[in-house]
Design a protein around this motif. Structure first.
Motif, PDB file in Angstrom:
ATOM      1  N   HIS A  96      -6.021  -1.030   0.512  1.00 41.62           N
ATOM      2  CA  HIS A  96      -6.574  -2.262  -0.042  1.00 41.62           C
ATOM      3  C   HIS A  96      -7.994  -1.990  -0.519  1.00 41.62           C
ATOM      4  O   HIS A  96      -8.711  -1.166   0.065  1.00 41.62           O
ATOM      5  CB  HIS A  96      -6.567  -3.363   1.026  1.00 41.62           C
ATOM      6  CG  HIS A  96      -6.851  -4.728   0.496  1.00 41.62           C
ATOM      7  ND1 HIS A  96      -8.119  -5.137   0.128  1.00 41.62           N
ATOM      8  CD2 HIS A  96      -6.030  -5.790   0.255  1.00 41.62           C
ATOM      9  CE1 HIS A  96      -8.069  -6.387  -0.299  1.00 41.62           C
ATOM     10  NE2 HIS A  96      -6.813  -6.808  -0.233  1.00 41.62           N
ATOM     11  N   SER A 109      -1.767  -4.450  -0.487  1.00 40.57           N
ATOM     12  CA  SER A 109      -2.886  -3.794  -1.170  1.00 40.57           C
ATOM     13  C   SER A 109      -3.683  -4.742  -2.055  1.00 40.57           C
ATOM     14  O   SER A 109      -4.794  -4.405  -2.477  1.00 40.57           O
ATOM     15  CB  SER A 109      -2.382  -2.616  -2.010  1.00 40.57           C
ATOM     16  OG  SER A 109      -1.540  -3.065  -3.052  1.00 40.57           O
ATOM     17  N   SER A 160       0.836  -1.200   0.000  1.00 38.28           N
ATOM     18  CA  SER A 160       0.000   0.000   0.000  1.00 38.28           C
ATOM     19  C   SER A 160       0.873   1.253   0.000  1.00 38.28           C
ATOM     20  O   SER A 160       1.970   1.268   0.565  1.00 38.28           O
ATOM     21  CB  SER A 160      -0.903   0.012   1.230  1.00 38.28           C
ATOM     22  OG  SER A 160      -1.899  -0.974   1.128  1.00 38.28           O
ATOM     23  N   THR A 194      -4.759  -5.424   6.521  1.00 37.61           N
ATOM     24  CA  THR A 194      -4.379  -5.090   5.148  1.00 37.61           C
ATOM     25  C   THR A 194      -3.712  -3.715   5.146  1.00 37.61           C
ATOM     26  O   THR A 194      -3.779  -2.976   6.139  1.00 37.61           O
ATOM     27  CB  THR A 194      -5.591  -5.028   4.199  1.00 37.61           C
ATOM     28  OG1 THR A 194      -6.345  -3.823   4.469  1.00 37.61           O
ATOM     29  CG2 THR A 194      -6.488  -6.234   4.347  1.00 37.61           C
TER      30      THR A 194
END
Length: 428
Positions: free
Chosen positions: A109, A67, A52, A105
């Motif tokens: 994401h 991501s 990410s 995450t």
């Protein structure tokens, strides 16, 4: 695969980004013959998915802030390159283990847009995580059944791709009943799929539980996992390595494992990994390094090497930027030594043992013993390189070290401690 076979196995860990100047799957593939020649069973890859960008750490971001669970970081190559890596590993007798990061995450994401209900939120409705230092991620909330199914689908996808094993990041923070369901689904694809949990340090568990969060203990995780990290003893191991503690407390902690976990428990005997300091950087002594390394492979559980450990690397590479392991492939190494330890591990006695114990003695050395129906196998590891004799209760005579094949003498029950590790057999 069964428990007895698992006992003989070893894992080699690679962070693709820092494994070569190019940082690609293709360069890892080219290194597979060397890794396989040492005798490892698993090639373990840190997360290879895109990182990410939102809130990222460093200039390249943490591989643990993902991501997209189905994609690969284009800097590493593409899915074809990854498939070639997996096929090469299999052709060289290696199984492939990948990192599964589903406690959280990355902050961009697609779930954060399409399925915000998959996450924890505070009273204001903002995304949150349970560990303040992990500011580049949001934590997933497993009370949502749709999330559970999405992640099981992802896990079965990678098993179908050809991945043989999962190392599950902070496995203690994901509900055990989810892991049980996921394991059952994946084993429909591959009955021999192997599951390793990064279980957590005791104080970490205590802190999160005291704040009202569900966190699984090691004993609970064995309901789902084949093997756990040795973090239950790490708070004693690390100060012992630094010689801030004597060996007795560590010996007691190892013995405690033998009755506190299921009888077929497996631990990952890692002296270092991507989250922990390099063993050579801690010890600053190669004789001590060789003894601790030998002990880690002799001790009951899986052997483990983080890439660079075989080259005496002292540098703990950053997870957040390009940080090449400069010692890789230099002529100064202990690859032959590690290969001999892996060969020892596979030689049969660990698989056939009926009893294993850490022997409690007052000396500042480690002595462990396996027992089979035919023999005892002793390991003596002079981790502090002390010059003394110890009484190990054996008959006088000549014994042969199985690592380097040299003979040594027991006289009046005593053995002179060697600087190198010693492993030997005694017939019943």
């Amino acid at each position: 695969m069964n428990y007895k076979e698992n006992l003989t196995e070893s894992i080699y860990q690679v962070f693709t980004r820092n494994h070569s100047a190019e940082g690609t799957f293709s360069k890892v593939t080219k290194d597979i013959p060397r890794i396989a020649e040492m005798g490892f069973d698993y090639l373990y890859l840190l997360p290879f998915h895109p990182n990410s960008e939102k809130g990222r750490k460093g200039d390249l971001g943490s591989p643990y802030a993902i991501s997209d669970y189905y994609a690969v970081d284009p800097a590493y190559g593409d899915l074809t390159d990854l498939q070639e890596l997996v096929e090469s590993a299999h052709n060289h007798g290696l199984k492939v283990m990948i990192d599964i990061v589903i406690n959280h995450t990355g902050r961009d994401h697609r779930y954060t847009i399409e399925n915000p209900e998959y996450y924890y939120h505070n009273e204001k409705g903002d995304f949150i995580n349970r560990v303040e230092d992990w500011y580049d991620v949001y934590d997933l909330n497993y009370s949502n059944q749709a999330l559970r199914q999405e992640l099981i689908d992802m896990l079965t996808y990678w098993a179908k791709f050809g991945i043989d094993a999962y190392r599950c990041d902070v496995g203690s923070l994901v509900p055990v009943d989810f892991w049980v369901d996921a394991k059952a689904a994946v084993r429909e694809v591959n009955p021999d799929h192997f599951w390793l949990a990064e279980s957590c340090h005791g104080e970490f568990i205590f802190d999160l539980r005291s704040r009202g969060y569900e966190v699984a203990s090691d004993a609970e995780l064995y309901q789902a996992f084949d093997c756990l990290y040795n973090y239950d003893i790490h708070d004693t191991l690390l100060p012992t390595l630094r010689q801030e503690l004597g060996l007795m407390e560590l010996k007691k902690r190892y013995r405690y494992q033998e009755w506190s976990f299921p009888s077929n428990y497996l631990k990952l005997n890692c002296l270092e990994n991507h989250d922990q300091p390099r063993i050579q950087g801690v010890l600053r002594d190669r004789i001590a390094n060789r003894n601790w390394t030998a002990f880690s492979f002799f001790n009951k559980g899986l052997g483990f090497v983080y890439a660079g450990q075989e080259f005496f690397s002292t540098k703990q590479p950053s997870l957040f930027t390009k940080d090449l392991i400069e010692e890789m492939h230099q002529e100064d190494h202990q690859m032959d030594f590690i290969a001999s330890l892996i060969n020892m591990k596979k030689s049969g006695f660990i698989e056939r043992h009926t009893r294993y114990e850490m022997i409690l003695n007052e000396e500042e050395c480690l002595v462990s013993r396996y027992e089979t129906n035919e023999e005892y196998i002793y390991g003596i590891f002079n981790v502090k390189n002390i010059n003394t004799k110890i009484n190990i209760g054996l008959d006088d005579g000549l014994y042969n070290d199985v690592i380097i094949g040299e003979a040594f003498t027991v006289e009046k029950g005593y053995i002179d401690l060697a600087s190198e590790p010693v492993i030997f057999r005694v017939k019943k």
